[in-house]
Write an enzyme that holds these catalytic residues in place. Structure first.
Site, mmCIF file in Angstrom:
data_model
loop_
_atom_site.group_PDB
_atom_site.id
_atom_site.type_symbol
_atom_site.label_atom_id
_atom_site.label_comp_id
_atom_site.label_asym_id
_atom_site.label_seq_id
_atom_site.Cartn_x
_atom_site.Cartn_y
_atom_site.Cartn_z
ATOM 1 C CD GLN A 114 -2.575 -1.282 2.900
ATOM 2 O OE1 GLN A 114 -3.403 -0.676 2.938
ATOM 3 N NE2 GLN A 114 -1.728 -1.921 3.677
ATOM 4 C CG HIS A 134 -2.831 2.659 -1.959
ATOM 5 N ND1 HIS A 134 -2.489 2.687 -0.698
ATOM 6 C CD2 HIS A 134 -3.971 2.193 -2.362
ATOM 7 C CE1 HIS A 134 -3.691 1.898 -0.176
ATOM 8 N NE2 HIS A 134 -4.491 1.734 -1.115
ATOM 9 C CB CYS A 172 3.855 6.986 -28.087
ATOM 10 S SG CYS A 172 2.451 7.147 -26.922
ATOM 11 N N GLY A 209 3.255 -4.269 9.161
ATOM 12 C CA GLY A 209 3.271 -2.961 9.262
ATOM 13 C C GLY A 209 2.119 -2.116 8.865
ATOM 14 C CB SER A 211 -3.836 0.218 10.746
ATOM 15 O OG SER A 211 -4.015 0.978 9.340
ATOM 16 C CG ASN A 235 0.278 -2.920 12.671
ATOM 17 O OD1 ASN A 235 1.288 -2.241 11.879
ATOM 18 N ND2 ASN A 235 -0.635 -2.306 13.199
ATOM 19 C CG LEU A 236 4.610 -1.756 16.857
ATOM 20 C CD1 LEU A 236 5.488 -0.373 17.136
ATOM 21 C CD2 LEU A 236 5.111 -2.768 18.015
ATOM 22 C CB VAL A 253 8.178 -4.801 10.825
ATOM 23 C CG1 VAL A 253 8.097 -5.466 9.447
ATOM 24 C CG2 VAL A 253 6.639 -4.674 11.045
#
Length: 483
Positions: A114, A134, A172, A209, A211, A235-236, A253
Site C-alpha cells: 500500500q 496506491h 507515441c 506494518g 493497520s 503490527n504494533l 517489524v
C-alpha cells in the site's frame, strides 16, 4: 511516505482511527511467535506478503496512524515531523531486503504494498512480483503505451495527472501521468488483479506494518481464507482483521523479520544503490574557424528538464598541461562553456561530483578525455551486466563512488558526445541487531563508519558466494531444541 504526498492528498474528514496505542509482546512471547512464524514460512507453498507504512518507519519515513503519524499529529493540531533525509534518498529497511532474499530463495511468491515510497522496487523485488496498489511516487506511466518510467526524483503530481514529461516512444509522444492515487481514485486493475489472484492462491499471507483500515486493499488478505490459507499480522496496533488472523505479533517489524531470517538460515543481503547521469560534450567552430566553442553538461538521464537530485555541485578542473581555469558548477543546469584554440591537443577534464544529502559518501571523481576530433563510434554495454558487476564490486569492496560507463554515443552534426554513467551512491549492510549500517569512503581511501539515524557502527559482512541458500531442513529441530 513523503510529507509532500500527505499535503497533496485531497482533504477528507474521516481518515479512520489514528493515534492508537502501541502494543509490545513480552520478549519470551515475541520469540515464541517468531519461531512459529518461521515454521509457517518454511512450510508455505505460496507465501504472499502484504505491506503498509510500518515497514518504512525505520527508513525515516513517518507513517499515518501511529502515535507520531502524519494524520495523528494533524488531528492533534501538532506540527508534522521532519524527515530524517530527503524522500528520494530513503533507503530500504532490513525488512525490505529480507523480502528480496526470500523471493530469490523461491519462498516468497508475491508482494502487495500500500506504500507509495517505491522501496520494494528499489530494494530489488521484481516488478512482475509486485503490486503497488496506491501507486509509486517515483513512477510515471504512458496512458497509451502503458510503459512505466522509473525516476530518481519524486514525481511532482498525484491523482494520476499529467506530468511535464512525454513518452519516449517516437510513435507515441503522449504526456506521461503519475501513478499515485488520490482518495477518490479507484485501484487500477493492473495492480489489483494480480494481487487478488495471489491472495487466493496463498497458503500464508503475511501482513507487515499495516493497520488494515483502507478499503478495498485491506480485504485482500481475507481472500486466502476460502482456500484454507492463513493470515499473520505483524503490527504494533490492533487492526480490524485481528480476529481473522492465525497469528498476531505485536513487535517491531524489523526485529521480527530479522529473527525469522536467522531461523531460516538466510542472510539479509546488503543494499547497493546505483544512480545514473549523462555527461554531454558539444562543440562548434567559431566563425573565423580558429577556435572551438565547447560546452560540458552534467544532466539527468530522464530528460532535458528533469532534475538531478543526487548531485549537489560539480567541481571542474583540467589536466596539468592545460592553462584553463577551474570552475564550480552549483546551479542547474550544471554546464560549463569554454573556448579553446582549434589546434589544442587532447586533454582531460576532471569532474568531482559532490553528492547531495542522503548519499552514502560525499563525492566521486570522473575523468573525461577530450579530443576535438569527435569519434563517431557508439558504445552500448549490457546495462544489466554492468550494474550487476558494479553491485558485486561494491559488496566485495564496500566503497561508494565506484562508477562505470553504460553507454556512449556520438554525432557528427552537431558534434557531440553523450556518455551515460552508473555510479554507486549508497551501500547499506544489515546485521542481526535489526539495524542498518552504512559505509562511506574517506578521502585517503580508508573506510569511515557512519552513524546517522538508524545506522549502526559495524562493518559489513563479506558477501556470501554462490547461489542463494535453500531453506534449512533442520529448522524444526532447531526450534524444538530452543524450547
Amino acid at each position: 511516505m513523503s510529507l509532500g504526498y500527505a499535503e497533496k492528498l485531497s482533504f477528507i474528514e474521516d481518515v479512520g482511527k489514528v493515534g492508537m496505542s502501541e502494543i509490545f509482546d513480552p520478549p519470551r512471547v515475541l520469540q515464541e511467535k517468531i519461531e512459529r512464524l518461521a515454521m509457517m514460512i518454511q512450510k508455505s507453498k505460496h507465501l504472499v506478503v502484504f505491506t503498509g507504512a510500518g515497514i518504512s518507519t525505520s527508513c525515516g519515513i513517518p507513517d499515518f496512524r501511529g502515535p507520531k503519524g502524519i494524520w495523528t499529529l494533524q488531528r492533534e493540531g501538532k506540527a508534522l515531523p521532519e524527515a530524517s533525509l530527503p524522500f528520494h534518498r530513503a533507503m530500504p529497511s532490513m525488512t525490505h531486503m529480507a523480502l528480496v532474499e526470500l523471493e530469490k530463495a523461491g519462498i516468497l511468491k508475491f508482494v502487495i504494498s500500500q506504500n507509495i515510497d517505491g522501496l520494494h522496487l528499489r530494494s530489488g523485488i521484481p516488478r512482475e512480483k509486485l503490486s503497488e496498489l496506491h501507486g509509486n511516487s517515483f513512477m510515471e506511466i504512458c496512458p497509451s503505451c502503458g510503459v512505466e518510467y522509473w525516476r530518481d526524483f519524486e514525481v511532482e503530481t498525484i491523482g494520476m495527472k499529467e506530468t511535464s514529461r512525454r513518452c519516449s516512444n517516437v510513435a507515441c509522444g503522449l504526456k506521461l501521468k503519475d501513478t499515485v492515487l488520490d482518495w477518490e481514485d479507484a485501484l487500477p486493475p493492473k495492480e489489483m488483479d494480480p494481487a487478488e489472484k495471489h491472495c487466493k492462491l496463498a497458503d500464508v499471507v503475511l501482513c507487515l506494518g499495516t493497520s488494515l483500515q483502507i478499503t478495498p486493499a485491506c480485504n485482500l488478505p481475507l481472500k486466502s481464507l476460502r482456500g484454507g490459507g492463513k493470515i499473520v499480522i505483524v503490527n504494533l496496533q490492533k487492526t480490524p482483521k485481528d480476529k481473522k488472523a492465525t497469528l498476531l505479533i505485536h513487535g517491531l517489524v524489523d526485529k521480527v523479520i530479522a529473527g525469522v531470517m536467522e531461523l531460516l538460515n538466510l542472510q539479509i543481503p546488503p543494499f547497493v544503490r546505483i544512480d545514473f547521469l549523462q555527461i554531454i560534450f558539444t562543440q562548434a567552430l567559431s566563425l573565423d574557424k580558429r577556435y572551438v566553442n565547447w560546452t560540458l553538461k552534467v544532466a539527468s538521464v530522464h530528460g532535458k528538464r528533469a532534475p538531478l537530485p543526487f548531485i549537489k555541485s560539480v567541481e571542474v578542473s583540467f589536466s596539468e598541461r592545460q592553462n584553463m581555469k577551474a570552475a564550480l558548477l552549483h546551479k542547474h543546469p550544471l554546464q560549463l562553456k569554454r573556448r579553446s584554440v582549434r589546434t589544442t591537443r587532447p586533454f582531460d577534464i576532471l569532474l568531482k561530483l559532490n553528492f547531495s544529502d542522503g548519499c552514502g559518501c560525499l563525492c566521486t571523481q570522473i575523468k573525461i578525455p577530450i579530443d576535438f576530433m569527435v569519434s563517431t563510434d557508439c558504445i552500448k554495454h549490457d546495462k544489466d551486466a554492468i550494474i550487476q558487476k558494479l553491485r558485486d564490486r561494491a559488496i566485495q569492496d564496500p566503497c561508494c563512488g565506484q562508477n562505470a560507463v553504460i553507454e556512449r554515443k556520438a554525432t557528427v552534426s552537431p558534434k557531440s558526445e553523450v556518455t551515460v554513467y552508473a555510479i554507486v551512491t549508497t551501500i547499506v549492510g544489515y546485521g542481526k541487531t535489526s539495524k542498518a549500517f552504512e559505509v562511506a569512503p574517506l578521502s585517503n581511501g580508508t573506510l569511515k563508519r557512519r552513524n546517522e539515524g538508524i545506522n549502526g557502527i559495524e562493518t559489513p559482512r563479506k558477501r556470501r558466494r554462490g547461489p542463494p541458500r535453500k531453506r534449512r531442513k533442520g529448522l524444526k529441530h532447531k526450534l524444538d531444541h530452543r524450547r
